[in-house]
Enzyme design. Structure first.
Site, PDB file in Angstrom:
ATOM      1  N   GLY A 145       0.827  -1.194   0.000  1.00 47.58           N
ATOM      2  CA  GLY A 145       0.000   0.000   0.000  1.00 47.58           C
ATOM      3  C   GLY A 145       0.864   1.248   0.000  1.00 47.58           C
ATOM      4  O   GLY A 145       2.039   1.218   0.376  1.00 47.58           O
ATOM      5  N   CYS A 146       0.293   2.375  -0.421  1.00 43.23           N
ATOM      6  CA  CYS A 146       1.070   3.604  -0.563  1.00 43.23           C
ATOM      7  C   CYS A 146       1.505   4.165   0.787  1.00 43.23           C
ATOM      8  O   CYS A 146       2.694   4.455   1.000  1.00 43.23           O
ATOM      9  CB  CYS A 146       0.275   4.632  -1.359  1.00 43.23           C
ATOM     10  SG  CYS A 146      -1.409   4.929  -0.748  1.00 43.23           S
ATOM     11  N   TYR A 147       0.555   4.313   1.724  1.00 40.60           N
ATOM     12  CA  TYR A 147       0.923   4.783   3.064  1.00 40.60           C
ATOM     13  C   TYR A 147       1.929   3.829   3.709  1.00 40.60           C
ATOM     14  O   TYR A 147       2.865   4.257   4.388  1.00 40.60           O
ATOM     15  CB  TYR A 147      -0.315   4.853   3.961  1.00 40.60           C
ATOM     16  CG  TYR A 147      -1.182   6.069   3.811  1.00 40.60           C
ATOM     17  CD1 TYR A 147      -0.662   7.341   4.006  1.00 40.60           C
ATOM     18  CD2 TYR A 147      -2.538   5.950   3.527  1.00 40.60           C
ATOM     19  CE1 TYR A 147      -1.477   8.466   3.909  1.00 40.60           C
ATOM     20  CE2 TYR A 147      -3.355   7.064   3.429  1.00 40.60           C
ATOM     21  CZ  TYR A 147      -2.819   8.325   3.621  1.00 40.60           C
ATOM     22  OH  TYR A 147      -3.625   9.433   3.531  1.00 40.60           O
TER      23      TYR A 147
END
Length: 336
Positions: A145-147
């Protein structure tokens, strides 16, 4: 040339994959699927690809592909992956379906049962800076995921070096493209255009992902308090992480820790002041950290659509296919 397919080609991540791969020296985009746009040219829906990707969307993929990116919402990939792997095709899942190896944890955070427990167990977390050797050998990668990418890259060196306690507070901010293409009241411009909005506090699916990966690499039990915010920008993430020191260290010590972890990495750079603008439209991540009052404040800045999604997936694909890891990705950020 390696032949690849993209399932779910009309979304932001699918389009970003095509943007990166259309100029990749060793990869050919053979097919992109879309139920709604089948029969239309990719460049008719993603107009920035005109002259670069002029194939038509299809309902299904052809056989004998080297690798397939599954760029669909969570819950869809687990229905596509078994057949792809069964045909001998390597797979990178862009959703969250294969990130958490515990089926009960998956059900808790995603709200439904996982139907592909075997491949879930065999999947490798696609963060090359920490799992490169495993990515090289696997047939299925769970793209991070990006976060999670920004936060893990910012904090992992400190936990691995055992200089901080396991409690981590994360204040993370993302541009609106992280919400995907489907409109919602939260990303409606009059609502978010001149505001910073916290959301999904205590329920964001990247929290267990961050804890799982940090626990894996540090062999500790991290306790993460993760608070995401929406910024009135299109691309980019800045993750600010607060950790308590276990021992006296200086800023010089911190620099040595990060340089030991990332000094030879092509896409992760330790800098004094990480900046979103410095990494936008690139696969680069800037990390930084400073000692302050018996604490360390660590930062991670990425483009959520590139290092936080499609660029990182291409980086993993390069490793899986035996290509140069930086192929198709070796460009700097925008800067301004």
């Amino acid at each position: 040339m390696k032949k690849i397919g993209i399932i779910g080609g009309t979304g932001y991540t699918g389009g970003e994959l095509a943007r990166i791969l259309c100029v990749h020296p060793d990869i050919e985009i053979t097919a992109m699927t879309s139920r709604q746009s089948a029969g239309k040219k990719v460049s008719d829906t993603q107009t920035y690809l005109k002259g670069y990707v002029d194939i038509e969307y299809t309902n299904s993929l052809p056989n004998e592909l080297d690798l397939v990116f599954v760029a669909t919402p969570h819950g869809v990939a687990m229905n596509e992956v078994p057949a792809l792997l069964g045909s001998g095709t390597k797979v990178i899942d862009m959703s969250g379906d294969y990130r958490l190896h515990d089926t009960s944890a998956y059900k808790k955070w995603y709200g439904h049962d996982h139907t592909d427990a075997k491949n879930l167990k065999d999947s490798v977390y696609g963060l090359p800076e920490l799992f490169r050797s495993e990515i090289k050998k696997t047939n299925i990668v769970a793209n991070p995921g990006c976060y999670a990418t920004a936060t893990i890259l910012a904090t992992a060196p400190l936990l691995i070096a055992d200089v901080v306690k396991e409690e981590i507070t994360v204040d993370a901010k993302s541009g609106t493209s992280g919400a995907g293409m489907v409109p919602s009241p939260r990303i409606h411009h009059p609502f978010c255009g001149e505001s910073i909005i916290p959301y999904s506090v205590g329920s964001h699916r990247h929290q267990p992902e961050i804890e799982y990966v940090l626990n894996t690499v540090s062999k500790k039990c991290s306790d993460v308090l993760f608070v995401p915010h929406l910024l009135p920008i299109v691309r980019g993430i800045l993750s600010t992480c607060y950790l308590t020191l276990k021992k006296d260290v200086t800023n010089e010590d911190i620099t040595k820790i990060y340089n030991k972890q990332y000094g030879k990495e092509p896409f992760v750079h330790f800098v004094d002041e990480p900046s979103i603008r410095s990494v936008v439209c690139s696969n680069h991540c800037q990390v930084g950290a400073s000692v302050f009052n018996k604490k360390v404040v660590a930062f991670g800045a990425i483009d959520n659509l590139v290092k936080g999604a499609s660029g990182q997936a291409v980086q993993c694909a390069n490793i899986m296919l035996g290509l140069k890891e930086t192929a198709g990705l070796n460009v700097p950020g925008m800067g301004v």
